[in-house]
Design an enzyme around this catalytic site. Structure first.
Site, PDB file in Angstrom:
ATOM      1  CB  SER A  80      25.882 -18.621 -11.461  1.00 30.44           C
ATOM      2  OG  SER A  80      24.894 -18.519 -12.464  1.00 30.44           O
ATOM      3  NE  ARG A 137      10.532  17.576  23.424  1.00 29.88           N
ATOM      4  CZ  ARG A 137       9.734  17.445  24.471  1.00 29.88           C
ATOM      5  NH1 ARG A 137       8.712  16.613  24.434  1.00 29.88           N
ATOM      6  NH2 ARG A 137       9.947  18.141  25.574  1.00 29.88           N
TER       7      ARG A 137
END
Length: 426
Positions: free
Chosen positions: A267, A306
């Site tokens: 931290s 498609r």
């Protein structure tokens, strides 16, 4: 590039799925198509030779193709244009009888084949590492927890065996998936092969053999089930690794701290902390792929022969799923190698529980020589004494309620782990 790529990305898998790899794969397909067409007499042998050579030497900058891709709506068309420009005398024979989607899809399969080799190797390595750890800690007692509550004793090895078991099934699934996925696409503009007529099927078979792929007689331009199946498999893999991450987060949290793995992240203001960065990343990657697989299923809603909108979803979703899976396996491998129990903290956890997790074991022991209801009533009374402070341990409470038994030995955690050690060694 993102600043978090070192955590959530993977250089090797990114390289397998990025733009240069896609271009190279498309040129590989085009070169192979020219070679087989030259051999079969569809185009001249000399044209085939020159196209093959040009494709082998061509390395266009992806940025130079972006405008053409945006115009065409499909990357393969821009690559074909670059190849034709590289061999102008044979331009009419480049890509002969194929459609852009044939090249795009066949190239994707080549990329996926390479990526899956990397992923499979990492899965195997992780399986071996977890197998070794499970055996190392096969008899290390540890509290099992169900629904975030202490339940009964198990062993750390058995926990690891549960993490490992899906990996072997994923490897089996991959072998089953490969024949469905690793197929060439060569069916022409509308999927009928009409441009080459009767020659299309032998050309397709020869192209498949040239690339080391399978071939379907029916086009998969608009049938994306195998690609989506792969996405599901990738999400299964990262989901299993996410479970490992979630468990390691909980087992390593400050109040428990029974198992440690990885280096931990500090931290900026709390120097006492060691954040479970890699384990957290496994959970993140699992959730990202879980969401992505739902999006990938949208690509199956593929209109007519498609559908560019469906293909666009696939192009934007699948490569990142591959990269995330590689990242998750890389992180999980690092965690597996460094996984270690803290025996003192595990013992402290058993001591703090004061034997309550052995309530089930006590009940079954008493049931051997009295009715089940009577046995459970004794255990309930013992637990009440434990809760009220009348007894220091469950064994002490039971000694008063059901004397003449060695309750400390009967309720020893290491004697109440069932098949856990055998599961760990399986």
């Amino acid at each position: 590039m993102n600043l978090t790529d070192g955590l959530f990305g993977d250089a090797e898998l990114s390289a397998a799925m990025d733009a240069p790899a896609a271009i190279a794969a498309m040129l590989t397909v085009e070169a192979a198509l020219a070679r087989v067409q030259g051999r079969l007499g569809v185009i001249s042998a000399e044209a085939a030779r020159r196209i093959d050579a040009a494709a082998g030497e061509l390395t266009p900058d992806p940025a130079s193709l972006m405008d053409a891709v945006a115009q065409a709506g499909i990357p393969a068309q821009a690559v074909v244009g670059a190849l034709k420009a590289a061999c102008p005398d044979e331009a009419d024979w480049v890509h002969f009888g194929a459609t852009s989607q044939d090249i795009q899809d066949s190239a994707l399969i080549l990329q996926l084949r390479a990526a899956l080799r990397v992923i499979e190797a990492r899965l195997v390595t992780l399986d071996r590492a977890l197998t070794a750890k499970a055996r190392d800690f096969a008899e290390q007692p540890i509290a099992a927890r169900t629904r975030f509550q202490i339940a009964a004793p198990t062993t750390l090895g058995a926990k690891i065996a549960v993490w490992r078991a899906p990996l072997r099934r994923h490897l089996q699934r991959l072998e089953q998936l490969r024949p469905r996925l690793l197929t060439v696409s060569l069916h022409g503009a509308a999927g009928t092969g009409a441009a080459l007529g009767q020659r299309m099927q032998p050309v397709r078979a020869a192209l498949a053999a040239e690339l080391g792929l399978g071939a379907h007689d029916v086009p998969w331009h608009a049938a994306r089930d195998a690609v989506v199946e792969l996405g599901g498999w990738l999400a299964l893999v990262t989901g299993s690794l996410g479970k490992i991450g979630a468990d390691l987060i909980l087992l390593g949290q400050s109040e428990i701290a029974e198992v440690q793995a990885g280096r931990g992240g500090g931290s900026s203001t709390m120097p006492q902390k060691s954040n479970p960065v890699a384990a957290e990343a496994l959970v993140t990657l699992a959730r990202l792929n879980a969401g992505a697989v739902g999006m990938l299923h949208q690509a199956m809603v593929h209109a007519q022969e498609r559908d560019g909108s469906a293909l666009g979803i696939e192009w934007q979703t699948l490569p990142q799923m591959v990269v995330r899976t590689g990242a998750a396996l890389r992180l999980a491998g690092e965690l597996a190698q460094t996984l270690r129990p803290d025996a003192d903290r595990i013992d402290a956890g058993f001591a703090a529980d004061r034997g309550a997790m052995l309530a089930e074991a006590a009940g079954f022991h008493l049931t051997a020589d009295m009715p089940r209801a009577a046995a459970l009533d004794i255990v309930r009374q013992a637990l009440a004494q434990l809760a009220s402070g009348q007894a220091a341990t469950l064994a002490e409470a039971l000694a008063g309620l059901a004397p003449d038994r060695d309750w400390a030995a009967i309720l020893a955690p290491e004697r109440n782990t069932g098949d856990a050690a055998a599961q760990a060694r399986s």
